[in-house]
Design an enzyme around this catalytic site. Sequence first.
Site, mmCIF file in Angstrom:
data_model
loop_
_atom_site.group_PDB
_atom_site.id
_atom_site.type_symbol
_atom_site.label_atom_id
_atom_site.label_comp_id
_atom_site.label_asym_id
_atom_site.label_seq_id
_atom_site.Cartn_x
_atom_site.Cartn_y
_atom_site.Cartn_z
ATOM 1 N N ASP A 1 4.470 -16.923 57.412
ATOM 2 C CA ASP A 1 5.309 -16.587 56.258
ATOM 3 C C ASP A 1 6.440 -15.668 56.681
ATOM 4 O O ASP A 1 6.222 -14.491 56.969
ATOM 5 C CB ASP A 1 4.447 -15.888 55.199
ATOM 6 N N SER B 1 -2.914 -18.381 56.571
ATOM 7 C CA SER B 1 -1.663 -17.607 56.580
ATOM 8 C C SER B 1 -1.885 -16.313 57.342
ATOM 9 O O SER B 1 -2.680 -15.461 56.928
ATOM 10 C CB SER B 1 -1.235 -17.282 55.158
ATOM 11 N N HIS C 1 -0.159 -20.925 59.371
ATOM 12 C CA HIS C 1 0.933 -20.812 58.397
ATOM 13 C C HIS C 1 1.610 -19.462 58.607
ATOM 14 O O HIS C 1 0.965 -18.414 58.536
ATOM 15 C CB HIS C 1 0.348 -20.934 56.989
ATOM 16 N N MET D 1 9.662 -13.644 55.637
ATOM 17 C CA MET D 1 10.282 -13.075 54.427
ATOM 18 C C MET D 1 11.437 -12.167 54.819
ATOM 19 O O MET D 1 11.315 -11.384 55.761
ATOM 20 C CB MET D 1 9.252 -12.242 53.660
ATOM 21 N N MET E 1 10.817 -17.888 53.604
ATOM 22 C CA MET E 1 11.210 -17.327 52.305
ATOM 23 C C MET E 1 12.441 -16.482 52.555
ATOM 24 O O MET E 1 12.411 -15.250 52.481
ATOM 25 C CB MET E 1 10.047 -16.504 51.734
ATOM 26 N N HIS F 1 6.938 -21.107 57.011
ATOM 27 C CA HIS F 1 7.388 -21.106 55.619
ATOM 28 C C HIS F 1 8.475 -20.044 55.491
ATOM 29 O O HIS F 1 8.185 -18.849 55.496
ATOM 30 C CB HIS F 1 6.167 -20.794 54.731
ATOM 31 N N ASP G 1 0.061 -23.345 48.372
ATOM 32 C CA ASP G 1 0.119 -22.016 48.977
ATOM 33 C C ASP G 1 0.045 -20.945 47.894
ATOM 34 O O ASP G 1 0.923 -20.872 47.035
ATOM 35 C CB ASP G 1 1.448 -21.906 49.752
ATOM 36 N N MET H 1 4.291 -24.160 45.555
ATOM 37 C CA MET H 1 3.793 -22.779 45.469
ATOM 38 C C MET H 1 2.844 -22.665 44.280
ATOM 39 O O MET H 1 3.197 -23.057 43.160
ATOM 40 C CB MET H 1 4.950 -21.787 45.292
HETATM 41 C C1 DX5 Z 1 3.058 -15.934 49.563
HETATM 42 C C2 DX5 Z 1 2.882 -16.620 50.887
HETATM 43 C C3 DX5 Z 1 1.512 -17.085 51.136
HETATM 44 C C4 DX5 Z 1 0.477 -16.001 51.215
HETATM 45 C C5 DX5 Z 1 -0.775 -16.578 50.621
HETATM 46 O O1 DX5 Z 1 4.381 -15.594 49.427
HETATM 47 O O2 DX5 Z 1 3.750 -17.752 50.968
HETATM 48 O O3 DX5 Z 1 1.442 -17.933 52.270
HETATM 49 O O4 DX5 Z 1 0.213 -15.558 52.507
HETATM 50 O O5 DX5 Z 1 -1.682 -15.572 50.514
HETATM 51 P P1 DX5 Z 1 -2.988 -15.699 49.641
HETATM 52 O O6 DX5 Z 1 -3.790 -16.826 50.196
HETATM 53 O O7 DX5 Z 1 -3.614 -14.367 49.810
HETATM 54 O O8 DX5 Z 1 -2.535 -15.966 48.223
HETATM 55 ZN ZN ZN Z 2 3.446 -19.260 52.619
#
Ligand code: DX5
Ligand code: ZN
Length: 219
Positions: A36, A9, A34, A38, A69, A67, A176, A138
């Site tokens: 993320d 990620s 990956h 947000m 969010m 991903h 994840d 998740m």
């Molecule tokens: C959380 C994200 C993850 C995050 C994971 O909301 O979807 O992808 O980056 O990070 P770690 O591996 O540090 O838990």
């Molecule tokens: Zn993620």
Amino acid sequence: MSHYKIAPSILAADYANFEHELKRLEEAGVDYVHIDVMDGHFVPNISFGADVVASMRPHSKLVFDCHLMVSNPENHIETFARAGADILTIHAEATVHIHGALQKIKAAGMKAGVVINPGTSLASIEHVLNLVDQVLIMTVNPGFGGQAYIPEMADKIAALVTLRKAKGLSFDIEVDGGIDNKTILSAKEAGANVFVAGSYLFKGNLQANVDSLKAVLHD
Ligand code: DX5
Ligand code: ZN
């Protein structure tokens, strides 16, 4: 090639130097990146959007595993397809039109993924499983890197494996949140095959950390 995949990620990478980060990920022998996304609404934080994905695209041949969010992800599907996303994974909780949104992702030429939060039941995605290439379970509540793996999610992964078999489907199962060289074993044994890891991989030596995950997978 192994059916196990490692998906670092980039939420935990150096945002000022994505080109360099992508290069060292490729050299470390990972499968996916990956990404993320947000929106500050579905989750409290704001990270990066489609324009950042588009500017990273020329610098990597790795699979871009996005991903989302974000609330109402159906409004952003075309934009991410144009930006170069390979897999677009959207939250069942973020739209009342999850079935239609997944169809839209396929129609836009991407692989479709559906993701559920730790508190969301598998029943909420049962009737869209035939549409997806990947289900993301998740293993933390979304929104932040660096949280602790929720061990109870192993039961959910195992139940999803049973459901996949009953339906004769073959989607990947991704996990994840909180994945490191110890927790990855629980997720692997439950039946996951794609492993996202952020803070564990980017803290210290990236290559050594990737290798330590691979060692568990290929044991
Ligand atoms: C959380 C994200 C993850 C995050 C994971 O909301 O979807 O992808 O980056 O990070 P770690 O591996 O540090 O838990
Ligand atoms: Zn993620």
